[in-house]
Motif scaffolding. Structure first.
Motif, PDB file in Angstrom:
ATOM      1  N   GLN B 138       0.844  -1.171   0.000  1.00  0.00           N
ATOM      2  CA  GLN B 138       0.000   0.000   0.000  1.00  0.00           C
ATOM      3  C   GLN B 138       0.893   1.239   0.000  1.00  0.00           C
ATOM      4  O   GLN B 138       1.798   1.346   0.828  1.00  0.00           O
ATOM      5  CB  GLN B 138      -0.864  -0.047   1.270  1.00  0.00           C
ATOM      6  CG  GLN B 138      -1.814   1.075   1.446  1.00  0.00           C
ATOM      7  CD  GLN B 138      -2.764   1.208   0.282  1.00  0.00           C
ATOM      8  OE1 GLN B 138      -2.659   2.147  -0.496  1.00  0.00           O
ATOM      9  NE2 GLN B 138      -3.660   0.249   0.141  1.00  0.00           N
ATOM     10  N   THR B 139       0.653   2.159  -0.923  1.00  0.00           N
ATOM     11  CA  THR B 139       1.506   3.346  -0.955  1.00  0.00           C
ATOM     12  C   THR B 139       1.009   4.435  -0.021  1.00  0.00           C
ATOM     13  O   THR B 139       1.768   5.323   0.348  1.00  0.00           O
ATOM     14  CB  THR B 139       1.577   3.914  -2.382  1.00  0.00           C
ATOM     15  OG1 THR B 139       0.238   4.126  -2.834  1.00  0.00           O
ATOM     16  CG2 THR B 139       2.302   2.970  -3.300  1.00  0.00           C
ATOM     17  N   LEU B 140      -0.243   4.378   0.337  1.00  0.00           N
ATOM     18  CA  LEU B 140      -0.734   5.380   1.282  1.00  0.00           C
ATOM     19  C   LEU B 140      -0.136   5.106   2.651  1.00  0.00           C
ATOM     20  O   LEU B 140      -0.116   3.973   3.113  1.00  0.00           O
ATOM     21  CB  LEU B 140      -2.258   5.311   1.387  1.00  0.00           C
ATOM     22  CG  LEU B 140      -3.084   5.916   0.264  1.00  0.00           C
ATOM     23  CD1 LEU B 140      -4.559   5.784   0.602  1.00  0.00           C
ATOM     24  CD2 LEU B 140      -2.730   7.356   0.039  1.00  0.00           C
ATOM     25  N   LYS B 162      -9.679   4.927  -2.597  1.00  0.00           N
ATOM     26  CA  LYS B 162      -8.320   5.449  -2.670  1.00  0.00           C
ATOM     27  C   LYS B 162      -7.314   4.403  -2.250  1.00  0.00           C
ATOM     28  O   LYS B 162      -6.224   4.279  -2.819  1.00  0.00           O
ATOM     29  CB  LYS B 162      -8.194   6.700  -1.811  1.00  0.00           C
ATOM     30  CG  LYS B 162      -8.802   7.907  -2.508  1.00  0.00           C
ATOM     31  CD  LYS B 162      -8.323   9.218  -1.937  1.00  0.00           C
ATOM     32  CE  LYS B 162      -8.921  10.364  -2.719  1.00  0.00           C
ATOM     33  NZ  LYS B 162      -9.785  11.229  -1.910  1.00  0.00           N
ATOM     34  N   SER B 166      -4.365   3.057  -4.584  1.00  0.00           N
ATOM     35  CA  SER B 166      -2.980   3.317  -4.207  1.00  0.00           C
ATOM     36  C   SER B 166      -2.209   2.032  -3.980  1.00  0.00           C
ATOM     37  O   SER B 166      -1.064   2.056  -3.567  1.00  0.00           O
ATOM     38  CB  SER B 166      -2.933   4.144  -2.933  1.00  0.00           C
ATOM     39  OG  SER B 166      -3.864   5.158  -2.997  1.00  0.00           O
ATOM     40  N   HIS B 167      -2.858   0.945  -4.162  1.00  0.00           N
ATOM     41  CA  HIS B 167      -2.205  -0.333  -3.940  1.00  0.00           C
ATOM     42  C   HIS B 167      -1.357  -0.652  -5.164  1.00  0.00           C
ATOM     43  O   HIS B 167      -1.870  -0.782  -6.268  1.00  0.00           O
ATOM     44  CB  HIS B 167      -3.271  -1.398  -3.713  1.00  0.00           C
ATOM     45  CG  HIS B 167      -2.739  -2.642  -3.094  1.00  0.00           C
ATOM     46  ND1 HIS B 167      -1.982  -3.531  -3.789  1.00  0.00           N
ATOM     47  CD2 HIS B 167      -2.848  -3.126  -1.840  1.00  0.00           C
ATOM     48  CE1 HIS B 167      -1.643  -4.521  -2.993  1.00  0.00           C
ATOM     49  NE2 HIS B 167      -2.150  -4.300  -1.792  1.00  0.00           N
ATOM     50  N   THR B 168      -0.062  -0.780  -4.955  1.00  0.00           N
ATOM     51  CA  THR B 168       0.840  -0.924  -6.104  1.00  0.00           C
ATOM     52  C   THR B 168       0.607  -2.216  -6.866  1.00  0.00           C
ATOM     53  O   THR B 168       0.819  -2.279  -8.066  1.00  0.00           O
ATOM     54  CB  THR B 168       2.301  -0.892  -5.644  1.00  0.00           C
ATOM     55  OG1 THR B 168       2.451  -1.844  -4.608  1.00  0.00           O
ATOM     56  CG2 THR B 168       2.686   0.479  -5.160  1.00  0.00           C
TER      57      THR B 168
END
Lengths: 543, 631
Positions: B138-140, B162, B166-168
């Motif tokens: 997860q990038t968040l 979101k 935002s999950h790569t």
């Protein structure tokens, strides 16, 4: 429904303290061998029997007269009944009587068509003075007579279709909130096992004219089953509590005489529940939600008012009963589109267990079946083996001394060896040792200490065959409809903006703050605090 | 039970996490759902049960969240999209059919492809099942997520969307893992809840899953259903009350109304160590747990009500039947009957009420039918859970409740040795009316209280000991054999017995007391000590080591257990749940009370000339038949 002034309460709902004539009773022959019988008063010779109506079982013959006006649960002795010389040939032998009795024993006439049903029709041939032979007790056996309950009826009823058994219906009725006063729709009455359980659950008295009481609306499309069921309902005194309709609900829906039953609990035991589900909507479902793409004939006029069979101001609980997973998938899909929520699918696995004694031991008497005469533990095995060994040695010594005493030939050794082996084998097989006087004494002592029915370890084991799958139960809930208007009304009744405190999950800070406020509020006012204060002051003064 | 959430009712709030929160909805408070937010209680009052509410974003001018009822279409938007996708080939076309709720939905296209679709049907993200990267991340950051939550827009749906976007490694997840990921995030962030009425089923489930299951002896719903059915617990007939004996204060116990066994019907005997859950379940089946529901629903229907939140004692009183039928004599009664009909704003409280003729001290408030008699082992019964249904056994001045006239409690001492119980054996105080009038009100009150208590205790003990119960229900930590020893004689013939136990051993021991060999021995003279006893004495046989109970008093002894296996039903993903509750399995012992025939009963079997050898086998194969031949 036509409400009679004097309603006799169904024996299912209140059997009273004693058995009554013209009423259903369940004869228990053995634990799972139950026989429903409509008891008849003795009114002279019946069906060739001098004692009046008679039930024949493999435990003997039981004239109805011996079972009338006795307390429920009574043990009934068999009677000596002349079954051989009844002036006509017996059609079936005794083994079949059990099944026959349920349906045909009551029919007075010989003309037993397929429609002849066991109704309590008292014979009035002999007028007021019935000449009935007094029953004489026999020693062939006994039965118990039990009041009918849905459970007993479910195990003993004449099967017409697959039956919904107690483990399933008990759970279903619990989950769909069938309670006294509920109105329940059941589609696919089938053999009537669920109907009886459902009517017990919703029963809160017989309705008098214009009164609304707990009721079951049952639907059955198979004509013959419908007539049988109808007969049963009135035989069981359930008129007015179960309303049975002969209909194909896929096309016909669930209205009764064009009016809504106003149901709040529904049970569908149908092959295709998704065909019936659109009928159970609060509003007219759009054509796309009917399985065929269009509403069935009679409901296709959009100008006509839609009457919902559901209670308008109550949450409705639903359960469908389908054996195959494909049915479930389609049903659930239809439910979602029709607005049902809390959809939950379960299957019930029920097991019955039998408690018995596991009797293992070398010295157990064969009191009952099932004694395993092998060693119960290592010690017993060792003792027994040592005994055999000792006897063997004794035997060998004897043989040897015999051989020495003979002292005839040197070649005799070989024979002797084989002799020994034979003796050993015999001992090992357990054939040789006969209980000696000592052992007999020992057996006596053990039996004196512990009666045979208390010997052995108490164990439980399942039935030889278990039902691993009955059906999948799909539960769903349809909330009450809520309109803008309703919302406005409720909002006016309960305005917001005067919130004083927080309930539910409270974090620590808030809880502490509340506590502090509460304490502060309490201190000046509360009696206890004042007393405490006073006591403290007094203490100061005295000290 | 009502279908509308009423003020001060106990309800269960079902949260997206699957947890349940049980609370009393007090008007003019705020309900906090923890991380899901909070809302004013008044927003759910008067609204229906079972609908799904969603917490909306706070309006700029308000400091609380308003609620929105989520239509079912919206709840199932994703499932519809999946179903549609399974039918059609192009994902864009499919989403148009299902996602009309204006939501971001996920649809699985063609089974192996996955796409995140926004409300206009455009594919936002897409996945196929080629790669399954375990280190997907997860990038968040947590702070960013917290920030999103604080903004709290669109009931948490924005956060979820979101998060997904935002999950790569979203595009590397299979449809199954993506669905799972989405479900996980939905459970965590979606701000929805449901309000359920707190009935016995809901309460028991909550107690079992989230509270102390051992308090209710691990009794699952299946078991409650089985016990209720096998004990044949149902509505036991319209209320019948004994007439008021009109005893004057100088009359002693002889003025008490005697127990009339003919009037007693539909009574169940209970031994309950589940803090009252079993009693509540039975009361629900007998229709004496909840207040009349019809009147409640209709009352809500009757136009706009004049009064504001703070309700309801007057309403409740109006709905429940009066505790005892009071012979109406005075014309003042007509006024009384009018009063509940129109809930006028505040009149009747101010005016002095026309006095009802007070029933005498020896009036028995209990119905003769449809009652539950609870046997308890301490001096007071532990029925604490009944408070969730507004009943408190210890409260002396109880507001009307159906259980008041239908719940009788007595201790084992009062049943077995009533003469040792002081409240039963101490005669009531008496006083002439003149002396009574001269006393202080508090003393007078005490005097009446003592007399009332005496009459009630006497009635409960005497009527219980008179027997004739319609069934025995039991969920107890006590030894069932000792319970049966004292309760079996009290059961009417044919009455069912249902005993629940979390473990099988006590029930197996009990069943063994009625085993075929033991019964055979009893009938066949294996018990010399019972020679010459009458049936009456045999029914009350106190047991010994060899025969703990009279083995002929029960028929059809059976032990069973049930388990509901729950399934997940989703398009293409239908299977049983991976985990279920373990722990105590729970068993039910069932049987019927038998009335053995007087004297010796023989059961030789019916001999047939043709097959002699089968007779012996038949006899052995039937557990119901006792063979005295062995004795």
């Amino acid at each position: 429904m036509n409400s009679k002034p004097e309603v006799t309460i169904s024996p299912f709902l209140d059997p009273g303290p004693r058995t009554k004539a013209h009423s259903l009773a369940i004869l228990q022959l053995s634990r799972d061998n139950l026989l429903p019988v409509y008891l008849q008063p003795p009114t002279g010779e019946h069906d060739g029997y001098a004692e009046g109506a008679v039930v024949n079982t493999r435990y003997g013959s039981f004239p109805h007269s011996t079972m009338l006006n006795v307390p429920w649960g009574s043990q009934i002795r068999a009677s000596k009944v002349d079954t051989g010389s009844r002036g006509r040939k017996r059609k079936r032998d005794g083994a079949d009587d059990t099944s026959r009795e349920a349906t045909a024993a009551a029919s007075e006439k010989e003309s037993e068509g397929p429609g002849a049903v066991a109704v309590a029709t008292p014979t009035k041939e002999n007028g007021g003075a019935p000449s009935v032979k007094q029953a004489v007790a026999d020693s062939s056996g006994f039965i118990h007579i039990l009041p009918p309950t849905p459970e007993l009826w479910t195990t003993s009823l004449p099967h017409r279709t697959q039956v919904v058994y107690t483990p399933d219906y008990s759970y279903i009725l619990h989950r769909i909130r069938a309670r006294p006063g509920s109105t329940l729709i059941e589609a696919g009455a089938g053999s009537g096992s669920f109907s009886h359980a459902a009517v017990r659950a919703v029963y809160n008295g017989y309705p008098s004219a214009g009164q609304r009481k707990g009721k079951v609306f049952s639907f059955e499309y198979h004509e013959e089953r419908y007539h049988k069921m109808k007969q049963e309902i009135s035989d069981h005194g359930l008129d007015g509590l179960i309303h049975l309709t002969h209909r194909d609900v896929y096309n016909g829906g669930f209205l009764v005489d064009g009016r809504s039953p106003q149901a709040d609990a529904i049970f569908l035991d149908l092959p295709a529940p998704w065909e019936a589900l659109p009928h159970l909507s609060r509003r007219r479902p759009p054509p796309s939600l009917w399985p065929s793409g269009a509403p069935p004939p009679g409901l296709d006029d959009p100008t006509k008012e839609w009457i919902s069979p559901l209670h308008p101001r109550k949450t409705v609980h639903l359960c469908t009963f389908s054996p195959c997973i494909e049915q479930v998938t389609r049903t659930v899909s239809a439910m979602r589109r029709l607005g049902w929520v809390d959809i939950d699918m379960v299957e019930i696995a029920n097991r019955r267990l039998h408690a018995s004694r596991d009797r293992v031991g070398l010295n157990l008497v064969n009191f009952d079946r099932g004694v395993n005469n092998s060693a119960k533990d290592v010690e017993e095995a060792v003792t027994r083996l040592a005994e055999i060994e000792a006897r063997f040695r004794e035997h060998a010594a004897k043989a040897r001394s015999r051989a020495a005493g003979a002292a005839a030939a040197a070649a005799g050794d070989v024979d002797m060896d084989s002799d020994d082996e034979n003796a050993g084998e015999a001992a090992a097989n357990g054939n040789a040792p006969r209980p000696t006087a000592e052992e007999e004494e020992e057996i006596k002592i053990t039996t004196n200490r512990l009666p045979p029915w208390m010997e052995g370890r108490l164990i439980t084991r399942g039935e030889p065959e278990i039902k691993t799958h009955t059906s999948y139960l799909v539960f769903a809930v349809l909330p009450m409809e809520w309109t803008e208007e309703d919302e406005a009304k409720a909002a006016a009744k309960y305005p917001v903006g005067q919130e004083q405190k927080v309930i539910g999950t409270i974090d620590k800070a808030i809880r502490k703050q509340e506590r502090r406020e509460q304490l502060q509020k309490q201190q000046p006012g509360s009696k206890k605090a004042r007393r405490k204060e006073r006591d403290e002051k007094l203490g100061e003064v005295l000290g | 039970m009502y279908s509308i959430i009423r003020p001060n009712a106990w309800v269960a709030l079902k949260l997206p996490s699957g947890n349940t929160k049980v609370l009393q909805v007090t008007p003019n408070t705020t309900i906090s759902l923890g991380k899901y937010g909070s809302f004013p209680t008044n927003l759910i009052l008067g609204r229906p049960y079972h609908v799904t509410f969603e917490l909306q974003d706070k309006r700029p001018d308000e400091n609380f969240s308003r609620l929105r009822i989520v239509p079912a279409d919206e709840l199932y938007a994703e499932v519809f999209a999946e179903e549609a996708a399974a039918d059609c080939v192009t994902p864009a076309a499919s989403s148009g059919g299902g996602g009309n709720g204006g939501d971001t939905v996920i649809s699985a296209a063609g089974g192996d492809e996955f796409s995140l679709v926004d409300d206009k049907g455009n594919v936002v993200a897409r996945s196929d099942r080629e790669v399954l990267d375990e280190s997907a991340r997860q990038t968040l950051t947590q702070d960013e997520i917290e920030e999103l939550k604080r903004e709290g827009s669109n009931a948490g749906k924005d956060v979820i969307a979101k998060l997904l976007l935002s999950h790569t490694a979203l595009d590397q997840k299979t449809s199954f893992s993506l669905a799972k990921y989405k479900l996980l995030k939905t459970k965590k962030y979606i701000r929805r809840f449901q309000v359920l009425p707190l009935d016995v089923a809901t309460f028991a489930q909550w107690q079992l899953d989230e509270r102390d299951a051992s308090k209710i002896l691990d009794m699952r719903a299946e078991m409650m259903g089985l016990v209720g059915c096998w004990a044949n617990v149902h509505f036991g007939g319209e209320d019948v009350f004994l007439p008021d004996p009109n005893a004057s204060p100088d009359q002693g116990p002889q003025a008490c109304q005697p127990v009339d066994e003919k009037l007693l019907r539909g009574r169940w005997l209970v031994v309950d160590d589940t803090c009252g859950l079993l009693v509540a379940a039975m009361a629900e089946r007998m229709g004496v747990l909840h207040e009349q529901e019809d009147s409640g629903a209709e009352e809500e229907n009757k136009g706009p009500s004049q009064q504001l939140p703070v309700v309801t004692k007057a309403e409740i009183q109006a709905e429940t039947p009066a505790p005892a039928p009071v012979p109406s004599q005075k014309d003042g009664d007509t006024e009384m009957t009018d009063a509940p009909g129109e809930p006028a704003p505040q009149p009747s409280d101010a005016e002095p009420k026309p006095k009802k003729p007070r029933p005498s001290d020896f009036m028995i408030p209990y119905s003769q039918t449809n009652t539950i008699t609870v046997l308890h082992s301490s001096s007071q019964p532990n029925l604490s859970f009944l408070s969730y249904w507004g009943f408190d056994i210890a409260s002396p001045n109880h507001p009307p409740h159906p259980l008041l006239n239908h719940l009788l409690t007595l201790s084992w001492l009062q049943l077995v040795k009533p003469e040792l119980d002081s409240s039963y054996s101490t005669p009531p105080p008496t006083a002439s009316p003149e002396t009574l009038a001269s006393w202080k009100p508090s003393r007078r009150g005490n005097f009446h209280r003592k007399r009332r208590r005496f009459a009630r205790t006497r009635y409960i003990v005497d009527s219980t000991r008179a027997g004739g119960f319609s069934g025995l229900v039991c969920a107890s930590t006590m030894d069932p054999i000792s319970i049966m020893r004292h309760t079996l004689p009290l059961l009417a013939g044919g009455a069912p017995v249902a005993i629940y136990s979390p473990t099988i051993e006590p029930l197996a021991t009990l069943a063994d007391c009625f085993s075929v060999p033991r019964r055979t021995a009893w009938v066949g003279g294996g018990a010399p000590e019972i020679e010459g006893l009458s049936n009456e004495e045999l029914e009350r046989w106190q047991g010994n080591e060899r025969f703990p109970l009279n083995p002929t008093l029960l028929q059809g002894v059976s032990i069973q257990t049930s388990r509901a296996r729950r399934w997940q039903v989703l398009p293409g993903r239908t299977h049983p749940l991976m985990t279920e509750r373990g722990g105590a399995e729970g068993y039910v012992f069932t049987a019927w009370r038998a009335k053995p025939a007087e004297g010796k009963v023989a059961a030789k079997g019916k001999f047939k000339r043709r097959k002699v050898e089968t007779v012996g086998r038949v006899e052995e194969a039937t557990p119901g038949v006792e063979t005295p031949a062995s004795g």
